[in-house]
Design an enzyme around this catalytic site. Structure first.
Site, PDB file in Angstrom:
ATOM      1  N   TYR A   4       0.704  -1.196  -0.012  1.00  0.00           N
ATOM      2  CA  TYR A   4      -0.082  -0.118  -0.039  1.00  0.00           C
ATOM      3  C   TYR A   4       1.037   1.392   0.018  1.00  0.00           C
ATOM      4  O   TYR A   4       0.641   2.346  -0.745  1.00  0.00           O
ATOM      5  CB  TYR A   4      -0.795  -0.020   1.221  1.00  0.00           C
ATOM      6  CG  TYR A   4      -1.844  -1.162   1.100  1.00  0.00           C
ATOM      7  CD1 TYR A   4      -3.232  -1.047   0.518  1.00  0.00           C
ATOM      8  CD2 TYR A   4      -1.671  -2.205   1.767  1.00  0.00           C
ATOM      9  CE1 TYR A   4      -4.114  -1.853   0.584  1.00  0.00           C
ATOM     10  CE2 TYR A   4      -2.814  -3.173   1.872  1.00  0.00           C
ATOM     11  CZ  TYR A   4      -3.783  -3.076   1.104  1.00  0.00           C
ATOM     12  OH  TYR A   4      -4.662  -3.896   1.137  1.00  0.00           O
ATOM     13  N   ASN A  50     -12.882  -0.165  -5.779  1.00  0.00           N
ATOM     14  CA  ASN A  50     -12.628  -0.575  -7.135  1.00  0.00           C
ATOM     15  C   ASN A  50     -13.846  -1.256  -7.383  1.00  0.00           C
ATOM     16  O   ASN A  50     -14.180  -2.390  -7.090  1.00  0.00           O
ATOM     17  CB  ASN A  50     -11.363  -1.559  -7.173  1.00  0.00           C
ATOM     18  CG  ASN A  50     -10.983  -2.145  -8.358  1.00  0.00           C
ATOM     19  OD1 ASN A  50     -11.731  -1.964  -9.302  1.00  0.00           O
ATOM     20  ND2 ASN A  50     -10.191  -2.879  -8.549  1.00  0.00           N
ATOM     21  N   CYS A  83      -6.589  -4.847  -7.931  1.00  0.00           N
ATOM     22  CA  CYS A  83      -6.243  -4.622  -6.657  1.00  0.00           C
ATOM     23  C   CYS A  83      -5.826  -5.766  -5.782  1.00  0.00           C
ATOM     24  O   CYS A  83      -5.122  -5.441  -4.614  1.00  0.00           O
ATOM     25  CB  CYS A  83      -7.717  -3.926  -6.007  1.00  0.00           C
ATOM     26  SG  CYS A  83      -9.013  -4.768  -6.065  1.00  0.00           S
ATOM     27  N   GLU A 110       1.261 -16.247  -9.575  1.00  0.00           N
ATOM     28  CA  GLU A 110       2.556 -16.678  -9.436  1.00  0.00           C
ATOM     29  C   GLU A 110       2.972 -18.233 -10.361  1.00  0.00           C
ATOM     30  O   GLU A 110       3.946 -18.122 -10.756  1.00  0.00           O
ATOM     31  CB  GLU A 110       2.714 -17.077  -7.873  1.00  0.00           C
ATOM     32  CG  GLU A 110       4.119 -17.587  -7.486  1.00  0.00           C
ATOM     33  CD  GLU A 110       5.081 -16.516  -7.848  1.00  0.00           C
ATOM     34  OE1 GLU A 110       6.294 -17.273  -7.798  1.00  0.00           O
ATOM     35  OE2 GLU A 110       4.944 -15.426  -7.422  1.00  0.00           O
TER      36      GLU A 110
END
Length: 157
Positions: free
Chosen positions: A90, A113, A121, A148
């Site tokens: 953040y 959002n 986000c 990932e």
């Protein structure tokens, strides 16, 4: 503005649209209560979400329309620049939008959002934890694990 179902391999999402643009995306739980209408735009969103969930898509082309304060737009624009498979804190995001002490305001922009996943986000984490995510931390963990697992194919070479 109408709502419709967006079936995906990860469950049925729900989207609201205005004209040619998606304006809101909701996760499967809880199921949407209300009248649902179908649209070719939702079919396109469904295809893009399925490609993303299968590791074949890193960004979305379905048109979106975002409404909110100017600061929120600044944050949402910067969120869209975070590369697939990477995260920011953040605080780092606050620095990128030009206000290093505004990490709480950044969190508020992310909480508002309207199109999570499309505007990613979930790629923003706390300094010592995952941070928050409106649809729930289990979804955030699942999205981060997906990215990932597939990030190598989308990394710049």
């Amino acid at each position: 503005m109408p709502w419709g179902k967006v079936p995906t391999v990860w469950g049925t999402f729900y989207a609201r649209w205005e004209g040619p643009s998606i304006v809101e995306l909701r996760f499967p739980d809880p199921p949407f209560q209300g009248q649902l209408i179908q649209s070719p735009l939702l079919w396109r969103l469904s295809v893009e979400l399925d490609e993303y969930f299968s590791g074949a898509r890193a960004f979305f082309t379905v048109p979106i329309k975002l409404e909110g304060p100017q600061f929120f737009h600044k944050v949402w624009k910067e969120l869209s620049r975070i590369p697939y498979g990477e995260t920011l804190t953040y605080g780092e995001l606050a620095r990128r939008v030009g206000n290093p002490k505004a990490f709480r305001a950044v969190g508020q922009a992310m909480a508002h959002n309207p199109v999570p996943i499309i505007v990613p986000c979930h790629r923003v984490v706390g300094k010592r934890s995952l941070g928050g995510f409106g649809p729930g931390l289990a979804w955030k963990e699942k999205l981060l694990a997906l990215e990932e697992a597939h990030k190598e194919k989308f990394s710049p070479r």
